[in-house]
Design a protein around this motif. Structure first.
Motif, PDB file in Angstrom:
ATOM      1  N   GLY A  60       0.838  -1.196   0.000  1.00 45.51           N
ATOM      2  CA  GLY A  60       0.000   0.000   0.000  1.00 45.51           C
ATOM      3  C   GLY A  60       0.873   1.246   0.000  1.00 45.51           C
ATOM      4  N   SER A  61       0.305   2.359  -0.473  1.00 44.98           N
ATOM      5  CA  SER A  61       1.119   3.572  -0.450  1.00 44.98           C
ATOM      6  C   SER A  61       1.360   4.024   0.984  1.00 44.98           C
ATOM      7  CB  SER A  61       0.523   4.684  -1.320  1.00 44.98           C
ATOM      8  OG  SER A  61      -0.847   4.792  -1.132  1.00 44.98           O
ATOM      9  N   TYR A  67      -5.391  14.033   3.702  1.00 42.34           N
ATOM     10  CA  TYR A  67      -5.397  12.614   4.082  1.00 42.34           C
ATOM     11  C   TYR A  67      -4.790  12.451   5.475  1.00 42.34           C
ATOM     12  CZ  TYR A  67      -4.380   7.596   3.285  1.00 42.34           C
ATOM     13  OH  TYR A  67      -4.302   6.227   3.347  1.00 42.34           O
ATOM     14  N   CYS A  72      -1.228  16.523  -1.721  1.00 43.82           N
ATOM     15  CA  CYS A  72      -2.127  15.430  -2.083  1.00 43.82           C
ATOM     16  C   CYS A  72      -3.008  15.951  -3.214  1.00 43.82           C
ATOM     17  CB  CYS A  72      -2.963  15.035  -0.870  1.00 43.82           C
ATOM     18  SG  CYS A  72      -3.958  13.548  -1.110  1.00 43.82           S
ATOM     19  N   ASP A  95       1.170  12.863  -3.157  1.00 40.92           N
ATOM     20  CA  ASP A  95       0.323  11.669  -3.070  1.00 40.92           C
ATOM     21  C   ASP A  95      -0.738  11.773  -4.150  1.00 40.92           C
ATOM     22  OD1 ASP A  95      -1.621   9.750  -2.426  1.00 40.92           O
ATOM     23  OD2 ASP A  95      -1.208   9.899  -0.271  1.00 40.92           O
ATOM     24  N   TYR A 131      -5.408   9.304  -6.426  1.00 41.09           N
ATOM     25  CA  TYR A 131      -6.607   9.420  -7.260  1.00 41.09           C
ATOM     26  C   TYR A 131      -6.307  10.000  -8.640  1.00 41.09           C
ATOM     27  CZ  TYR A 131      -8.653   8.708  -2.693  1.00 41.09           C
ATOM     28  OH  TYR A 131      -8.963   8.184  -1.468  1.00 41.09           O
ATOM     29  N   THR A 164      -1.232   4.156  -5.971  1.00 37.78           N
ATOM     30  CA  THR A 164      -1.713   2.968  -5.271  1.00 37.78           C
ATOM     31  C   THR A 164      -2.586   2.106  -6.181  1.00 37.78           C
ATOM     32  OG1 THR A 164      -3.020   2.177  -3.398  1.00 37.78           O
ATOM     33  CG2 THR A 164      -3.674   4.287  -4.341  1.00 37.78           C
ATOM     34  N   SER A 186      -5.048   0.628  -4.759  1.00 37.85           N
ATOM     35  CA  SER A 186      -6.240   0.496  -3.912  1.00 37.85           C
ATOM     36  C   SER A 186      -7.495   1.134  -4.502  1.00 37.85           C
ATOM     37  CB  SER A 186      -5.988   1.135  -2.542  1.00 37.85           C
ATOM     38  OG  SER A 186      -4.968   0.457  -1.858  1.00 37.85           O
ATOM     39  N   LYS A 187      -7.357   2.161  -5.336  1.00 43.90           N
ATOM     40  CA  LYS A 187      -8.536   2.900  -5.779  1.00 43.90           C
ATOM     41  C   LYS A 187      -8.821   2.625  -7.262  1.00 43.90           C
ATOM     42  CE  LYS A 187      -8.320   4.461  -1.630  1.00 43.90           C
ATOM     43  NZ  LYS A 187      -7.484   5.542  -1.158  1.00 43.90           N
ATOM     44  N   ARG A 201      -3.294  -4.699  -0.937  1.00 46.57           N
ATOM     45  CA  ARG A 201      -2.313  -3.825  -0.292  1.00 46.57           C
ATOM     46  C   ARG A 201      -1.070  -3.693  -1.181  1.00 46.57           C
ATOM     47  NH1 ARG A 201      -3.894  -0.823   1.172  1.00 46.57           N
ATOM     48  NH2 ARG A 201      -2.608  -0.095   2.877  1.00 46.57           N
TER      49      ARG A 201
HETATM   50  C1  LIG Z   1      -6.816   5.799  -0.174  1.00 45.08           C
HETATM   51  C2  LIG Z   1      -5.603   6.648  -0.170  1.00 45.08           C
HETATM   52  C3  LIG Z   1      -4.346   6.057  -0.236  1.00 45.08           C
HETATM   53  C4  LIG Z   1      -4.227   4.566  -0.342  1.00 45.08           C
HETATM   54  O1  LIG Z   1      -3.387   4.028   0.576  1.00 45.08           O
HETATM   55  P1  LIG Z   1      -2.996   2.488   0.365  1.00 45.08           P
HETATM   56  O2  LIG Z   1      -2.114   2.223   1.529  1.00 45.08           O
HETATM   57  O3  LIG Z   1      -2.276   2.424  -0.947  1.00 45.08           O
HETATM   58  O4  LIG Z   1      -4.255   1.698   0.355  1.00 45.08           O
HETATM   59  C5  LIG Z   1      -3.226   6.859  -0.272  1.00 45.08           C
HETATM   60  N1  LIG Z   1      -3.346   8.191  -0.250  1.00 45.08           N
HETATM   61  C6  LIG Z   1      -4.543   8.791  -0.193  1.00 45.08           C
HETATM   62  C7  LIG Z   1      -4.631  10.269  -0.208  1.00 45.08           C
HETATM   63  C8  LIG Z   1      -5.700   8.035  -0.138  1.00 45.08           C
HETATM   64  O5  LIG Z   1      -6.892   8.631  -0.041  1.00 45.08           O
END
Ligand SMILES: *Cc1c(COP(=O)(O)O)cnc(C)c1O
Length: 363
Positions: A98-99, A124, A163, A191, A194, A221, A223-224, A232
């Motif tokens: 994960g990031s 964040y 971010c 970051d 998105y 990431t 994740s999104k 992860r």
């Molecule tokens: C959701 C999100 C992440 C994701 O974190 P992971 O550890 O990769 O799941 C990272 N930065 C921001 C701003 C987020 O909203």
């Protein structure tokens, strides 16, 4: 386990002198409440899974993976594939669980006691949390009423977090902001969890600034946009010398073989990812249009969520009412500068309709 209950509480299971190290106790954990509801629009995940072709090839690859051996320590194939995807060199890519783990590794390497991290609330929550975990002082540079950041008042720091698009406001910051931050900070971390949801995602990305002479990194990431939050997997693109330092910092074999394989195979489905992202961006526009007809303040979003503030009812009351309709959104009311605000993730068309109907009933 005997004695008066009050003594037991005071005695912390018989270890009265064992307390967490300074700086941890006062920090609250980062928890998005996970309530069992029909419509989960609180964590900015993909509303749909990765393509079935990906699931099939992942299952197949796991059957023959050498799981009795440690993983490839440097995740060579994954980094090569990511480098190709972004048009950079593999030596510029660092990968982790994960990031969030990417950020923790960065802070362990370049933060710590005596060093300062600047960020711009509201943002964040993990940025300040991870910086503090690593013993780094955190300062808030603030932002304007519309959540933009002034270029000419950037605080000096060892590390500056940006971010973009920003969570939870959806604000897309210009690349010039990252360039300006380089003048005030020894290291700039952008970051871009998105990034793909923004229009003109490629030109708007700080990736255009990455080179070996610039102390700037971009985190991304799976994740999104890639619909793999459960795996992860996150990564960073930055100067080669910095990436080398991160490899010296992170624990050996930190990234499991299944996670590496999941990422490699996901990159075969980049077209499907972009289609999914386009569908969500179209839904975002539809939801924004529907919100405009309601007594709700919204802010322009370049991400897969929208920040909203009900004008006639408290955010708290609307959040509760939505839960009673089995719709979960993120209550941001306690975040800096976000009184009464809620953040809603864009879901499937059906989920978004459920949200809009529940919201109308809650106002
Ligand atoms: C959701 C999100 C992440 C994701 O974190 P992971 O550890 O990769 O799941 C990272 N930065 C921001 C701003 C987020 O909203």
């Amino acid at each position: 386990m005997s004695g008066h209950p009050r003594e037991r509480t005071a005695g912390r299971l018989g270890q009265p002198n064992l307390v967490p190290r300074a700086g941890l106790a006062e920090r609250v954990g980062y928890h998005s409440p996970q309530i069992d509801v029909d419509v989960r629009l609180n964590s900015n995940e993909s509303p749909v899974p990765a393509p079935s072709g990906w699931s099939r090839s992942y299952a197949k690859a796991l059957r023959t993976a050498d799981l009795h051996r440690y993983p490839d320590r440097r995740a060579t194939e994954l980094r090569q594939r990511l480098a190709t995807h972004h048009g950079v060199r593999p030596e510029q890519v660092f990968v982790a669980n994960g990031s969030n783990e990417v950020l923790l590794t960065l802070l362990l390497a370049y933060g710590g006691p005596g060093r300062r991290a600047a960020l711009f609330e509201p943002t964040y929550a993990m940025h300040s949390r991870i910086a503090a975990l690593a013993g780094t002082e955190v300062i808030d540079g603030g932002c304007n009423r519309d959540f933009t950041i002034d270029f000419d008042a950037l605080p000096t720091a060892d590390i500056t977090f940006l971010c973009s698009p920003n969570n939870p406001t959806g604000t897309l910051h210009p690349v010039e902001l990252a360039r300006a931050a380089l003048g005030a900070s020894a290291l700039v971390v952008v970051d871009e969890a998105y990034a793909e949801f923004a229009d003109a995602a490629d030109e708007g990305s700080a990736l255009t600034l990455v080179d070996d002479d610039t102390p700037l990194v971009v985190t991304r990431t799976f994740s999104k946009t890639w619909a793999l939050a459960g795996v992860r997997l996150g990564y960073l693109i930055g100067p080669v010398w910095l990436v080398q330092t991160l490899w010296q910092t992170v624990l050996p074999y930190h990234l499991s073989t299944p996670a590496q394989v999941a990422g490699v195979l996901a990159l075969d489905y980049a077209d499907a990812m972009h289609e999914r992202v386009a569908t969500i961006a179209a839904e975002r526009a539809r939801v924004v249009a529907a919100l405009e007809a309601l007594p709700i303040t919204t802010w322009p979003s370049a991400a897969n969520f929208i920040l909203i503030r009900p004008q006639t009812v408290t955010g708290e009351a609307v959040w509760r009412s939505l839960v009673s309709h089995s719709v979960l959104v993120r209550n941001c009311a306690s975040w800096p500068k976000l009184d009464g605000c809620l953040r809603v993730t864009i879901g499937t068309p059906d989920e978004n309709n459920r949200f809009l109907d529940a919201l109308r009933a809650s106002l």
